[in-house]
Design a protein around this motif. Structure first.
Motif, PDB file in Angstrom:
ATOM      1  N   UNK A  16     -62.440  22.104   9.697  1.00  0.00           N
ATOM      2  CA  UNK A  16     -63.264  21.639   8.599  1.00  0.00           C
ATOM      3  C   UNK A  16     -62.437  20.910   7.551  1.00  0.00           C
ATOM      4  N   UNK A  17     -63.149  20.120   6.732  1.00  0.00           N
ATOM      5  CA  UNK A  17     -62.593  19.474   5.555  1.00  0.00           C
ATOM      6  C   UNK A  17     -61.476  18.488   5.879  1.00  0.00           C
ATOM      7  N   UNK A  18     -61.524  17.867   7.041  1.00  0.00           N
ATOM      8  CA  UNK A  18     -60.499  16.917   7.438  1.00  0.00           C
ATOM      9  C   UNK A  18     -61.161  15.738   8.135  1.00  0.00           C
ATOM     10  N   UNK A  19     -60.675  14.515   7.863  1.00  0.00           N
ATOM     11  CA  UNK A  19     -61.112  13.335   8.586  1.00  0.00           C
ATOM     12  C   UNK A  19     -59.954  12.905   9.484  1.00  0.00           C
ATOM     13  N   UNK A  20     -60.171  12.905  10.773  1.00  0.00           N
ATOM     14  CA  UNK A  20     -59.152  12.512  11.726  1.00  0.00           C
ATOM     15  C   UNK A  20     -59.433  11.097  12.228  1.00  0.00           C
ATOM     16  N   UNK A  21     -58.358  10.304  12.385  1.00  0.00           N
ATOM     17  CA  UNK A  21     -58.409   9.057  13.145  1.00  0.00           C
ATOM     18  C   UNK A  21     -57.348   9.177  14.231  1.00  0.00           C
ATOM     19  N   UNK A  22     -57.789   9.191  15.473  1.00  0.00           N
ATOM     20  CA  UNK A  22     -56.899   9.482  16.595  1.00  0.00           C
ATOM     21  C   UNK A  22     -56.850   8.271  17.527  1.00  0.00           C
ATOM     22  N   UNK A  23     -55.704   7.578  17.623  1.00  0.00           N
ATOM     23  CA  UNK A  23     -55.592   6.466  18.566  1.00  0.00           C
ATOM     24  C   UNK A  23     -55.546   6.976  19.994  1.00  0.00           C
ATOM     25  N   UNK A  24     -56.154   6.231  20.904  1.00  0.00           N
ATOM     26  CA  UNK A  24     -56.162   6.628  22.308  1.00  0.00           C
ATOM     27  C   UNK A  24     -54.756   6.577  22.893  1.00  0.00           C
ATOM     28  N   UNK A  25     -54.477   7.499  23.787  1.00  0.00           N
ATOM     29  CA  UNK A  25     -53.205   7.560  24.504  1.00  0.00           C
ATOM     30  C   UNK A  25     -53.428   7.070  25.929  1.00  0.00           C
ATOM     31  N   UNK A  26     -52.612   6.119  26.365  1.00  0.00           N
ATOM     32  CA  UNK A  26     -52.709   5.629  27.737  1.00  0.00           C
ATOM     33  C   UNK A  26     -52.077   6.645  28.679  1.00  0.00           C
ATOM     34  N   UNK A  27     -52.815   7.032  29.717  1.00  0.00           N
ATOM     35  CA  UNK A  27     -52.306   8.004  30.677  1.00  0.00           C
ATOM     36  C   UNK A  27     -52.836   7.656  32.063  1.00  0.00           C
TER      37      UNK A  27
END
Length: 288
Positions: free
Chosen positions: A5-16
């Motif tokens: 909670x209480x967090x905004x995440x921006x997560x770049x995709x990982x190539x796998x």
């Protein structure tokens, strides 16, 4: 790591690499975000180089969750241990509740050209992990599309306003949309405050609540804010947006098995090795 909670995440995709050597862009199911209850994995295929996809996903098992496969461009064939087979073409979706156990394969039908699509894993609660498997396959024409001067929305699972898609998840009350915005258009959507929600941007770029977002990025809004607010750049933007009720149970995970305890994972592996994974499984097939 799990989103909290209480967090905004921006997560770049990982190539796998997955399957027999398919290049995928992964966001959920990485060291940055192991799980996002009830979502377990989000993979994105996007290549016009056959070397990145031609090996496909030969026969492999699943137990304990549901997979959603959505093809944007290209063609994939499917076969499984319950006798199902089919072709997924542009705009089509496969919803497979593996539950007690399915062995299946997904192989490119094409030898060249663009292959683009997604696979999302959705967890099942303990009470449903050993349910009978179910399989649904829908052509592009089965999904309602909402068009306005500023956006186009394809409703894949659940509903948007008064428009309902053909797939319904009675366990998590999930909604899953494909949204395309015109240049500089703004899009807002609310979801139940009890739901977890994400946005995955795969075309163009824009801003989320004032922060710049690049393509191939996953956004998880503040858990206390049920409003998603995205504005496209001058190039426009296209993204997936999903929300669902979390299950709030322990997750034990190893490869293609997702259960509630290590003992259950070990049992799934023994069942697979002894050809017992799909014993007695009954098929529920739904219309196209």
């Amino acid at each position: 790591m799990n989103a909290s909670a209480n967090t905004v995440y921006q997560i770049p995709a990982i190539e796998t690499r997955e399957g027999a050597g398919v290049t995928v862009y992964r966001t959920i199911g990485t060291p940055q975000l192991r799980n996002f209850d009830p979502f377990l994995l989000l993979d994105h295929i996007d290549s016009d180089n056959p070397k990145n996809y031609i090996a496909g996903f030969p026969s492999h098992p699943h137990r304990g969750f549901t997979t959603l496969t959505y093809i944007l461009d290209g063609q994939m064939t499917h076969q499984d241990s319950l006798g199902n087979s089919g072709d997924l073409g542009p705009g089509s979706v496969q919803w497979m509740k593996a539950a007690s156990g399915v062995i299946h394969s997904e192989m490119p039908k094409q030898k060249d050209g663009l292959l683009r699509g997604f696979q999302l894993w959705v967890n099942l609660p303990a009470a449903h992990k050993m349910d009978r498997p179910e399989y649904q396959e829908y052509a592009a024409s089965a999904f309602p599309v909402i068009r306005t001067p500023t956006y186009t929305i394809k409703v894949l699972v659940g509903s948007y306003d008064d428009t309902t898609g053909p797939i319904k998840d009675n366990i998590t009350s999930m909604s899953f949309l494909d949204v395309q915005l015109r240049p500089r258009a703004r899009f807002q959507i609310t979801s139940p405050v009890t739901h977890n929600r994400f946005l995955y941007l795969f075309e163009g770029d824009g801003t989320f609540e004032g922060d710049n977002v690049a393509s191939h990025s996953l956004i998880i809004p503040d858990a206390d804010d049920n409003l998603v607010d995205f504005t496209a750049s001058e190039q426009g933007a296209r993204f997936l947006i999903a929300h669902a009720q979390p299950i709030n149970e322990p997750i034990a995970r190893q490869g293609p098995f997702v259960m509630n305890s290590r003992a259950e994972i070990e049992q799934a592996a023994r069942d697979y090795q002894s050809n017992q994974l799909v014993r007695g499984a009954a098929l529920h097939r739904h219309g196209k």
